[in-house]
Design a protein around this motif. Structure first.
Motif, PDB file in Angstrom:
ATOM      1  N   PHE A 124       0.833  -1.206   0.000  1.00 51.48           N
ATOM      2  CA  PHE A 124       0.000   0.000   0.000  1.00 51.48           C
ATOM      3  C   PHE A 124       0.865   1.252   0.000  1.00 51.48           C
ATOM      4  O   PHE A 124       0.630   2.189  -0.775  1.00 51.48           O
ATOM      5  CB  PHE A 124      -0.927  -0.013   1.220  1.00 51.48           C
ATOM      6  CG  PHE A 124      -1.716   1.256   1.402  1.00 51.48           C
ATOM      7  CD1 PHE A 124      -2.864   1.485   0.661  1.00 51.48           C
ATOM      8  CD2 PHE A 124      -1.304   2.221   2.311  1.00 51.48           C
ATOM      9  CE1 PHE A 124      -3.595   2.665   0.820  1.00 51.48           C
ATOM     10  CE2 PHE A 124      -2.030   3.399   2.483  1.00 51.48           C
ATOM     11  CZ  PHE A 124      -3.174   3.621   1.726  1.00 51.48           C
ATOM     12  N   VAL A 125       1.870   1.284   0.873  1.00 55.08           N
ATOM     13  CA  VAL A 125       2.761   2.445   0.945  1.00 55.08           C
ATOM     14  C   VAL A 125       3.502   2.631  -0.379  1.00 55.08           C
ATOM     15  O   VAL A 125       3.651   3.755  -0.881  1.00 55.08           O
ATOM     16  CB  VAL A 125       3.746   2.302   2.116  1.00 55.08           C
ATOM     17  CG1 VAL A 125       4.779   3.428   2.119  1.00 55.08           C
ATOM     18  CG2 VAL A 125       2.993   2.268   3.441  1.00 55.08           C
ATOM     19  N   GLN A 126       3.938   1.531  -0.956  1.00 57.18           N
ATOM     20  CA  GLN A 126       4.654   1.607  -2.235  1.00 57.18           C
ATOM     21  C   GLN A 126       3.761   2.194  -3.313  1.00 57.18           C
ATOM     22  O   GLN A 126       4.204   3.029  -4.119  1.00 57.18           O
ATOM     23  CB  GLN A 126       5.134   0.214  -2.638  1.00 57.18           C
ATOM     24  CG  GLN A 126       6.068   0.197  -3.835  1.00 57.18           C
ATOM     25  CD  GLN A 126       7.403   0.858  -3.558  1.00 57.18           C
ATOM     26  OE1 GLN A 126       7.999   0.673  -2.509  1.00 57.18           O
ATOM     27  NE2 GLN A 126       7.882   1.643  -4.510  1.00 57.18           N
ATOM     28  N   ARG A 127       2.496   1.801  -3.340  1.00 55.97           N
ATOM     29  CA  ARG A 127       1.573   2.348  -4.337  1.00 55.97           C
ATOM     30  C   ARG A 127       1.349   3.842  -4.140  1.00 55.97           C
ATOM     31  O   ARG A 127       1.237   4.607  -5.102  1.00 55.97           O
ATOM     32  CB  ARG A 127       0.219   1.627  -4.267  1.00 55.97           C
ATOM     33  CG  ARG A 127       0.218   0.225  -4.810  1.00 55.97           C
ATOM     34  CD  ARG A 127      -1.211  -0.262  -5.062  1.00 55.97           C
ATOM     35  NE  ARG A 127      -2.058  -0.215  -3.880  1.00 55.97           N
ATOM     36  CZ  ARG A 127      -2.155  -1.189  -2.978  1.00 55.97           C
ATOM     37  NH1 ARG A 127      -1.412  -2.283  -3.118  1.00 55.97           N
ATOM     38  NH2 ARG A 127      -2.975  -1.084  -1.949  1.00 55.97           N
ATOM     39  N   GLN A 128       1.292   4.270  -2.890  1.00 54.52           N
ATOM     40  CA  GLN A 128       0.966   5.669  -2.611  1.00 54.52           C
ATOM     41  C   GLN A 128       2.133   6.608  -2.864  1.00 54.52           C
ATOM     42  O   GLN A 128       1.947   7.682  -3.448  1.00 54.52           O
ATOM     43  CB  GLN A 128       0.485   5.813  -1.158  1.00 54.52           C
ATOM     44  CG  GLN A 128      -0.768   5.029  -0.826  1.00 54.52           C
ATOM     45  CD  GLN A 128      -1.947   5.402  -1.703  1.00 54.52           C
ATOM     46  OE1 GLN A 128      -2.163   6.574  -2.018  1.00 54.52           O
ATOM     47  NE2 GLN A 128      -2.716   4.405  -2.117  1.00 54.52           N
ATOM     48  N   ILE A 129       3.324   6.241  -2.409  1.00 55.98           N
ATOM     49  CA  ILE A 129       4.447   7.198  -2.466  1.00 55.98           C
ATOM     50  C   ILE A 129       5.728   6.607  -3.044  1.00 55.98           C
ATOM     51  O   ILE A 129       6.754   7.283  -3.064  1.00 55.98           O
ATOM     52  CB  ILE A 129       4.754   7.777  -1.057  1.00 55.98           C
ATOM     53  CG1 ILE A 129       5.122   6.659  -0.062  1.00 55.98           C
ATOM     54  CG2 ILE A 129       3.564   8.594  -0.550  1.00 55.98           C
ATOM     55  CD1 ILE A 129       5.579   7.192   1.288  1.00 55.98           C
ATOM     56  N   GLY A 130       5.658   5.374  -3.524  1.00 62.30           N
ATOM     57  CA  GLY A 130       6.870   4.746  -4.058  1.00 62.30           C
ATOM     58  C   GLY A 130       7.498   5.539  -5.188  1.00 62.30           C
ATOM     59  O   GLY A 130       8.724   5.579  -5.320  1.00 62.30           O
ATOM     60  N   GLY A 131       6.672   6.192  -6.008  1.00 64.14           N
ATOM     61  CA  GLY A 131       7.204   6.973  -7.119  1.00 64.14           C
ATOM     62  C   GLY A 131       7.947   8.218  -6.693  1.00 64.14           C
ATOM     63  O   GLY A 131       8.703   8.798  -7.483  1.00 64.14           O
ATOM     64  N   LEU A 132       7.753   8.639  -5.437  1.00 63.68           N
ATOM     65  CA  LEU A 132       8.429   9.829  -4.906  1.00 63.68           C
ATOM     66  C   LEU A 132       9.680   9.472  -4.118  1.00 63.68           C
ATOM     67  O   LEU A 132      10.396  10.371  -3.658  1.00 63.68           O
ATOM     68  CB  LEU A 132       7.487  10.612  -3.983  1.00 63.68           C
ATOM     69  CG  LEU A 132       6.148  11.064  -4.581  1.00 63.68           C
ATOM     70  CD1 LEU A 132       5.266  11.653  -3.483  1.00 63.68           C
ATOM     71  CD2 LEU A 132       6.385  12.066  -5.691  1.00 63.68           C
ATOM     72  N   ALA A 133       9.924   8.174  -3.959  1.00 68.43           N
ATOM     73  CA  ALA A 133      10.950   7.726  -3.015  1.00 68.43           C
ATOM     74  C   ALA A 133      12.126   7.065  -3.708  1.00 68.43           C
ATOM     75  O   ALA A 133      11.967   6.293  -4.659  1.00 68.43           O
ATOM     76  CB  ALA A 133      10.339   6.756  -2.012  1.00 68.43           C
ATOM     77  N   GLN A 134      13.288   7.363  -3.182  1.00 69.04           N
ATOM     78  CA  GLN A 134      14.503   6.665  -3.588  1.00 69.04           C
ATOM     79  C   GLN A 134      14.498   5.247  -3.031  1.00 69.04           C
ATOM     80  O   GLN A 134      14.964   4.309  -3.667  1.00 69.04           O
ATOM     81  CB  GLN A 134      15.714   7.437  -3.070  1.00 69.04           C
ATOM     82  CG  GLN A 134      17.068   6.790  -3.314  1.00 69.04           C
ATOM     83  CD  GLN A 134      18.180   7.610  -2.670  1.00 69.04           C
ATOM     84  OE1 GLN A 134      18.102   8.844  -2.614  1.00 69.04           O
ATOM     85  NE2 GLN A 134      19.206   6.942  -2.180  1.00 69.04           N
TER      86      GLN A 134
END
Length: 283
Positions: free
Chosen positions: A235-245
């Motif tokens: 869930f976390v990856q779907r929400q903000i994974g694109g913003l994270a290194q």
């Protein structure tokens, strides 16, 4: 002073106000908000403080740190050893507990926030943001909102650390539901938390946010936003994974009773170039 010396000094401050450190609310107020008090509450806070530090770039006096869900200030006080008080910020939806924190001398800039209202900070303002036992209570809509908002106020290359309940909690709820007699009050609450605890565990395993509306002590903690939640890594990856290194997850009850995420926000172009130049220079 080193972390252990600092921890021991904060422990002494429970009974020694002459140390000039923040005070403490009543045992009752401490336990209402964190389920623990004094030495036990501080031991857990110290563990989390070290996790936050280890997942971040070295803190400086000029680093800006946000405690999201500051409560009575058990965690933010630890950062006085690393960061200038003027660069410490704490926010909470409960104005009553913020009054308690202020009256006991909790450091930093303390402010009330709305349940799902933007923070009054510019984009990329903080080097470090942390949230202890906040996402373990937020509905899916609130969790989605706040994940994006905390990443907004985090600097490129900055670190977000947050805890959440996991399948360990869902398993406990399921086990309590199977216990047919002799349940204590906690077991009764856990048994009734989810209409179908086994289905809740299946949803978590499938990467879905799992939520049971309960509501809380403060008027602003309505069941539409606040209850018990388990937030899986997918869930976390779907929400903000694109913003994270990077998005790292640890679920180790011997370390903390909740699992925790350490998220490193994508670095800016200038930061990436700087790292590349430093790497070439050291080669």
């Amino acid at each position: 002073m080193d972390d252990q010396q600092w921890y021991e000094r904060i422990l002494r401050s429970i009974d020694d106000p002459s140390l000039g450190l923040p005070g403490f609310p009543s045992v009752y107020q401490q336990e209402v908000f964190v389920g623990k008090s004094n030495e036990v509450a501080l031991a857990e806070a110290f563990t989390f403080y070290k996790i936050v530090k280890s997942g971040s770039y070295p803190l400086r006096r000029s680093s800006r740190v946000l405690d999201f869900g500051v409560g009575w200030g058990r965690i933010i006080r630890f950062f006085l050893n690393d960061v200038d008080p003027g660069n410490l910020h704490g926010v909470d939806v409960d104005d009553a507990i913020l009054d308690v924190a202020s009256s006991t001398g909790v450091p930093g800039n303390l402010a009330q926030i709305g349940p799902n209202a933007p923070l009054a900070y510019a984009d990329g303002y903080f080097d470090v943001v942390y949230a202890f036992s906040v996402f373990s209570h937020l509905s899916e809509a609130s969790a989605t909102f706040w994940l994006a908002e905390l990443m907004r106020v985090l600097k490129p290359g900055g670190t977000l650390v947050m805890t959440t309940t996991t399948d360990h909690f869902l398993e406990l709820c399921e086990a309590c539901s199977y216990k047919e007699s002799g349940r204590n009050q906690y077991e009764e609450d856990y048994a009734r938390m989810f209409a179908d605890p086994a289905a809740a565990r299946r949803r978590y395993a499938a990467g879905e946010h799992v939520y049971a509306p309960v509501a809380g002590n403060a008027d602003v903690l309505e069941a539409s936003n606040y209850g018990w939640a388990a937030m899986p890594p997918a869930f976390v990856q779907r929400q903000i994974g694109g913003l994270a290194q990077s998005v790292a997850f640890v679920d180790d009850p011997s370390l903390l009773p909740q699992g925790f995420f350490t998220v490193r926000k994508n670095a800016s172009f200038a930061q990436r170039v700087g790292r590349k130049l430093r790497s070439l220079a050291s080669a």
